[in-house]
Design an enzyme around this catalytic site. Structure first.
Site, short mmCIF file in Angstrom:
data_model
loop_
_atom_site.label_atom_id
_atom_site.label_comp_id
_atom_site.label_asym_id
_atom_site.label_seq_id
_atom_site.Cartn_x
_atom_site.Cartn_y
_atom_site.Cartn_z
N ASP A 95 101.11 100.70 15.45
CA ASP A 95 100.04 100.91 16.43
C ASP A 95 99.79 99.64 17.26
O ASP A 95 99.57 98.56 16.70
CB ASP A 95 98.76 101.32 15.69
CG ASP A 95 97.70 101.86 16.64
OD1 ASP A 95 97.33 101.16 17.59
OD2 ASP A 95 97.24 103.00 16.41
N CYS A 121 94.17 105.85 12.17
CA CYS A 121 95.65 105.84 12.24
C CYS A 121 96.19 107.24 12.57
O CYS A 121 95.89 108.21 11.88
CB CYS A 121 96.24 105.34 10.92
SG CYS A 121 98.04 105.19 10.96
N ARG A 143 97.36 98.63 18.78
CA ARG A 143 96.02 98.05 18.69
C ARG A 143 95.82 97.19 17.45
O ARG A 143 94.73 96.66 17.22
CB ARG A 143 94.96 99.18 18.70
CG ARG A 143 94.98 100.00 19.98
CD ARG A 143 94.22 101.30 19.80
NE ARG A 143 94.89 102.20 18.83
CZ ARG A 143 94.41 103.38 18.47
NH1 ARG A 143 93.27 103.81 18.97
NH2 ARG A 143 95.07 104.13 17.60
N HIS A 153 95.03 100.87 9.00
CA HIS A 153 93.87 100.83 9.89
C HIS A 153 93.22 102.20 9.98
O HIS A 153 93.91 103.23 9.94
CB HIS A 153 94.27 100.33 11.29
CG HIS A 153 95.20 101.26 12.03
ND1 HIS A 153 94.79 102.09 13.04
CD2 HIS A 153 96.53 101.50 11.87
CE1 HIS A 153 95.82 102.78 13.49
NE2 HIS A 153 96.90 102.45 12.79
N CYS A 159 100.95 98.69 10.60
CA CYS A 159 101.27 99.88 11.40
C CYS A 159 101.82 99.45 12.76
O CYS A 159 101.43 98.42 13.30
CB CYS A 159 100.03 100.75 11.58
SG CYS A 159 100.38 102.32 12.45
#
Ligand code: CO
Length: 210
Positions: A44, A101, A46, A98, A42
């Site tokens: 993302d 999400c 993080r 994750h 992803c």
């Protein structure tokens, strides 16, 4: 100092540190890359592939998009996949989703966010295919976690549908496919599915002339 200037400063410090601990560091890396893994994760911020797996530059070939999807019309993903499998000859392809999400959460709702909804429709399709199993769960969080796992599993299946993977399985008995889900709250990766090279999928998707 402006925020982006800090990045450039940190980069200089990092480059010096690497060169000091190993004078050949950049010479070796610049000469070639031979990663054993392709990571489809992803976007993302993080979930950085290298940090959470303790790997270094040169070890993982990376493709990231919103909600780590494998979409059969995505020329970007397909190009990365083909290069990783046919040229770099990676031994493992990992789809890593994750928990928590935003893409999964958005796909579960009815809000229109613009063009991204067309992308998230792929997740809605996974929900629809598994609706009884997901709706059986009590909380919204449990349902989101289940949809995250099922979506990752579906993306691994999507990889196996591609001629790129089927051809590599036939010719090289490689790569292994893995579906993982990373926990934002504890930093732990949970493996949720795996496909050995040569795994038979629904014959509808199997090409017999590769
Ligand atoms: Co995400």
């Amino acid at each position: 100092m402006l925020s982006y200037e800090k990045l450039l400063l940190e980069n200089k410090a990092w480059a010096e540190e690497q060169s000091q601990s190993n004078p050949d560091y950049f010479k070796v890396l610049a000469a070639q890359q031979a990663p054993e893994f392709l990571w489809i994760g992803c976007s993302d911020s993080r979930v950085p592939a290298n940090q959470i797996t303790g790997t270094l530059p040169g070890e993982i070939f990376v493709h990231r998009n919103i909600a780590n999807l494998v979409v059969n019309t995505d020329i970007n993903m397909l190009s990365v996949l083909q290069y990783a499998v046919e040229v770099l000859k990676v031994k493992h392809v990992i789809v890593c989703g994750h928990y928590g999400c935003g893409g999964i959460k958005a796909a579960m709702g009815q809000h229109h966010y613009g063009i991204i909804n067309h992308w998230l429709q792929n997740i809605k399709d996974v929900y629809r295919m598994h609706r009884p199993e997901i709706d059986d769960l009590k909380t919204e969080e449990e349902r989101a976690d289940k949809l995250t796992e099922l979506t990752v599993t579906e993306q691994v299946f999507n990889l196996a549908k591609t001629s790129i993977i089927q051809k590599a399985w036939k010719e090289n008995k490689s790569p292994h496919l893995h579906g993982w889900v990373y926990g934002l709250s504890n930093g732990i990766i949970k493996p949720v599915c795996e496909m050995e090279p040569g795994t038979h999928i629904d014959p509808l998707y199997e090409y017999d002339n590769l």
